[in-house]
Design an enzyme around this catalytic site. Structure first.
Site, mmCIF file in Angstrom:
data_model
loop_
_atom_site.group_PDB
_atom_site.id
_atom_site.type_symbol
_atom_site.label_atom_id
_atom_site.label_comp_id
_atom_site.label_asym_id
_atom_site.label_seq_id
_atom_site.Cartn_x
_atom_site.Cartn_y
_atom_site.Cartn_z
ATOM 1 N N ASP A 115 -6.978 -3.034 1.114
ATOM 2 C CA ASP A 115 -6.328 -3.329 -0.163
ATOM 3 C C ASP A 115 -6.990 -2.674 -1.366
ATOM 4 O O ASP A 115 -6.773 -3.100 -2.506
ATOM 5 C CB ASP A 115 -6.264 -4.850 -0.377
ATOM 6 C CG ASP A 115 -5.218 -5.506 0.489
ATOM 7 O OD1 ASP A 115 -4.107 -4.948 0.590
ATOM 8 O OD2 ASP A 115 -5.493 -6.572 1.064
ATOM 9 N N ASP A 173 2.420 -3.833 4.403
ATOM 10 C CA ASP A 173 1.857 -3.814 3.050
ATOM 11 C C ASP A 173 0.967 -2.588 2.827
ATOM 12 O O ASP A 173 0.816 -2.107 1.692
ATOM 13 C CB ASP A 173 1.007 -5.060 2.793
ATOM 14 C CG ASP A 173 1.582 -6.352 3.332
ATOM 15 O OD1 ASP A 173 2.182 -6.322 4.421
ATOM 16 O OD2 ASP A 173 1.398 -7.399 2.697
#
Length: 402
Positions: A115, A173
């Protein structure tokens, strides 16, 4: 002194640019109202919250859930401040954005998550793009190196998580974090970064997507052979369901990949995903989906499943971007505008001073775990702001009567 002068000039030019952007879209009352609310909420939020402890969502007891520097959402609040500065030219917001961004310097050392794009590119990346201040580059250089080091030539992907029962999990994601690699490949002259991003996108296209262009959430690989071990979900309703935000992540990701790599396969994939979403029989009239497209019938007899404004915001931003790249871009622009008008209505947009100073209401984090259900989310706000900014820019470039 020269660098400071250049930053001042850049800031002045930005103000002129965003002013004209806002004027172009400003004939529309919903847009003016949205920017006014956004500006009021974020100006107050920057005064209430503390750098390094950023608002993430609202807990069931009414308290605010904060994100520290290790939280995957921590870059979104500074990113919101930067986008709001672009929309308004407010120097106080620029100062606050810098303060909240620099509080994340330690993120550059994190190695156990994919991330880094969400955490650093949405904060430091926007800061660099807008100001050109080299103070932001060291953290971006270190962070992208750690992201790249999670790439495996064996699987052809970037590993997402270092927890859970999986062997080598990759989530949809992860497509969002590829933008950081593309940017860094050019900025730091390291082509391997872009090559890894391309390979990850190609592999994900092959293994995450079904025939109808809906996406699985998690694909688990054998790290030694690259073989797919399982396909399933962690946040969706079921392994074979279409988790709404996951579909939006994919749409955004492939649109962005095409813009950077110019591989026609990525554009084709983005348009297929857009078709799946735009023509889905269970897309509500206001185009803000429930948290999973397969929540229906016996599962949701009263039609009260929570909506996910975060999925809608990501879709709107992606479709506006896609409208500039596809041959028939107007249909994507028009659909995105409908989403933005819905999100800017009283049903989703907060009133100034309310909603714990978040912008949008009614998002869903992880429904099955009763985590962040029907709550504001900082990433819903971020992509809503990005979509507003993209909309304003497109209106400026298009005919006045579009």
């Amino acid at each position: 002194m020269k660098k400071r002068f250049n930053v001042i000039i850049a800031g002045f030019s930005l103000f002129i640019s965003v002013t004209s952007m806002a004027q172009a879209a400003g004939k529309e009352a919903w847009f003016l109202h949205a920017v006014d609310v956004v500006s009021q909420q974020l100006t107050r939020a920057a005064q209430v919250y503390t750098p390094g402890h950023h608002p993430r969502s609202v807990n069931p007891d009414g308290t605010v859930r904060l994100a520290n520097y290790t939280d995957w959402t921590t870059g979104f609040f500074p990113g919101c401040l930067w986008y709001c500065y672009e929309l308004t030219g407010d120097q106080q917001l620029a100062a606050a954005a810098k303060k909240f961004t620099l509080a994340l310097d330690s993120v550059r050392y994190i190695k156990k998550t994919h991330d880094m794009g969400f955490m650093l590119y949405c904060s430091y990346g926007n800061a660099w793009r807008i100001t050109g201040d080299t103070v932001y580059l060291p953290a971006l250089r270190d962070g992208v190196r750690n992201l790249y080091n999670r790439f495996s030539p064996k699987t052809g992907t970037i590993r997402s998580w270092d927890f859970g029962p999986w062997h080598y999990p990759v989530i949809i994601d992860n497509m969002m974090n590829l933008e950081y690699l593309y940017w860094a490949a050019t900025r730091f002259n390291i082509p391997a970064y872009a090559q890894a991003a391309n390979m990850h996108a190609i592999t994900t296209m092959k293994n995450h997507y079904r025939k109808d262009y809906s996406s699985y959430h998690v694909v688990d690989y054998d790290p030694a052979t690259g073989k797919v071990l399982s396909r399933g979900t962690h946040q969706g309703l079921a392994d074979e369901s279409a988790w709404a935000r996951g579909q939006a992540w994919g749409l955004y990701g492939y649109t962005m990949c095409y813009k950077n790599a110019h591989d026609p396969r990525f554009l084709q994939q983005a348009e297929h995903i857009a078709c799946f979403l735009m023509h889905h029989p269970r897309m509500p009239k206001d185009k803000v989906p429930v948290w999973d497209f397969d929540v229906h019938n016996a599962m949701d007899p009263d039609g009260r499943a929570p909506r996910d404004a975060s999925a809608a915001a990501v879709m709107a931003s992606a479709l506006l971007d896609l409208s500039t790249q596809a041959k028939d871009g107007k249909k994507y622009f028009d659909y995105a505008k409908e989403i933005l008008e819905a999100l800017s209505s009283n049903a989703y947009l907060a009133k100034p001073g309310e909603n714990h100073l978040f912008i949008l209401k009614h998002s869903v984090g992880a429904f099955l775990y009763n985590s962040e259900v029907d709550t504001p989310l900082n990433y819903a706000d971020y992509y809503y702001l990005e979509a507003l900014k993209r909309y304003a820019a497109l209106k400026k470039q298009s005919a006045p009567d579009q």
